[in-house]
Design a protein around this motif. Sequence first.
Motif, PDB file in Angstrom:
ATOM      1  N   ALA A 138       0.813  27.360 -19.293  1.00  0.00           N
ATOM      2  CA  ALA A 138       1.970  27.671 -20.140  1.00  0.00           C
ATOM      3  C   ALA A 138       2.886  28.675 -19.437  1.00  0.00           C
ATOM      4  CB  ALA A 138       1.501  28.209 -21.486  1.00  0.00           C
ATOM      5  N   LEU A 139       2.304  29.691 -18.830  1.00  0.00           N
ATOM      6  CA  LEU A 139       3.103  30.704 -18.129  1.00  0.00           C
ATOM      7  C   LEU A 139       3.856  30.087 -16.950  1.00  0.00           C
ATOM      8  CD1 LEU A 139       3.964  33.638 -17.781  1.00  0.00           C
ATOM      9  CD2 LEU A 139       1.840  34.058 -16.522  1.00  0.00           C
TER      10      LEU A 139
ATOM     11  N   TYR B 203       6.841  28.315 -18.262  1.00  0.00           N
ATOM     12  CA  TYR B 203       7.854  29.311 -18.641  1.00  0.00           C
ATOM     13  C   TYR B 203       8.664  29.739 -17.408  1.00  0.00           C
ATOM     14  CZ  TYR B 203       9.591  33.705 -20.716  1.00  0.00           C
ATOM     15  OH  TYR B 203      10.368  34.722 -21.179  1.00  0.00           O
TER      16      TYR B 203
ATOM     17  N   LEU C  55      10.639  29.729 -23.260  1.00  0.00           N
ATOM     18  CA  LEU C  55       9.642  29.939 -24.314  1.00  0.00           C
ATOM     19  C   LEU C  55       9.197  28.606 -24.920  1.00  0.00           C
ATOM     20  CD1 LEU C  55       7.994  31.851 -26.083  1.00  0.00           C
ATOM     21  CD2 LEU C  55      10.015  32.158 -27.531  1.00  0.00           C
TER      22      LEU C  55
ATOM     23  N   TYR D 121       6.766  27.023 -22.635  1.00  0.00           N
ATOM     24  CA  TYR D 121       5.481  27.729 -22.751  1.00  0.00           C
ATOM     25  C   TYR D 121       4.686  27.184 -23.939  1.00  0.00           C
ATOM     26  CZ  TYR D 121       2.381  31.829 -23.152  1.00  0.00           C
ATOM     27  OH  TYR D 121       1.298  32.671 -23.229  1.00  0.00           O
TER      28      TYR D 121
END
Lengths: 174, 174
Positions: free
Chosen positions: A111-112, A115, B112, B115
């Motif tokens: 996920a990071l 991002y 975001l 993410y």
Amino acid sequence: MYTDFSLRILIYLGSKNRSELSTIQEISGKYGISKNHLMKVSHELGKAGYIETVRGRRGGIRLALAPEQINIGAVVRRMEDDFYLVECFQPSGGRCPISPVCRLKGALGRALQAYLQVLDEYTLQDLLVNTEDLRVLLQLNENISPVRTADAPLPGYERHSPPAGHETAEAPPE
Amino acid sequence: MYTDFSLRILIYLGSKNRSELSTIQEISGKYGISKNHLMKVSHELGKAGYIETVRGRRGGIRLALAPEQINIGAVVRRMEDDFYLVECFQPSGGRCPISPVCRLKGALGRALQAYLQVLDEYTLQDLLVNTEDLRVLLQLNENISPVRTADAPLPGYERHSPPAGHETAEAPPE
């Protein structure tokens, strides 16, 4: 906070002429944020090569690179010290007992990356496409007047009228 | 912190039998994290419908949904109160003067979303594929012995021997 202030400093400097200097006190006054914090952040931005400092009584800071050379993903990676939604992301590894087998790390790591990959698509130049709007809200065009009523008077700087060229209110060239 | 502790509670509960109860004190002892914080977080998890509380002297908490029904992206959206890398992401909108025209918001908003979209791909079940490894590190198999030397004795609970079925050490069914 570091990342927030870093990006705001870069946007501020990018909204001025490339060669024009700004002071921490001036930026602090415009954004209404602590001078101490801004000083720490600008020190880091300097170390990272994004801004340069001209010392002396009429000194200040300005961008050290063209806005299109400043990648936002890179700035965030460099300045953000807390991507640690969970303890095991801390540089120390934390002390969560399930850390060695926990599948959450992999999920949050992916996920990071997603991002940051989005931020990698942007340079500072992309955030400056509407420089004139930014200049209005940052009250940068008001410097045109040689008589400043000064929302935040800068001791030592503003005894003199602004340097020539101050009034050319355009985004950095290139 | 809220998100971190939420996910840890869910992983803990998911590593036990579905019907088995856990106490905050027990989870606090296993992870070495504050009982007060865990109580707040478990209250939120209860309000969100992820866990249920059985009251009484032998009460405790357990999952209210099957692990595959608990989406990690949804948990993070619900529990994380600080996605605000920059001030303008605060619910109040913050007081950054360039907020109305700033292009950074769009960039960070897209990042975001990316993410959270990654986290949307996972359910709690995906984090429990190696339940047996988790149970070992969480020392859940040690409950098998009727005589607990108890790393964190639970007053009021552990005066009695563990309930029958305690020793079936498998992941929740379904």
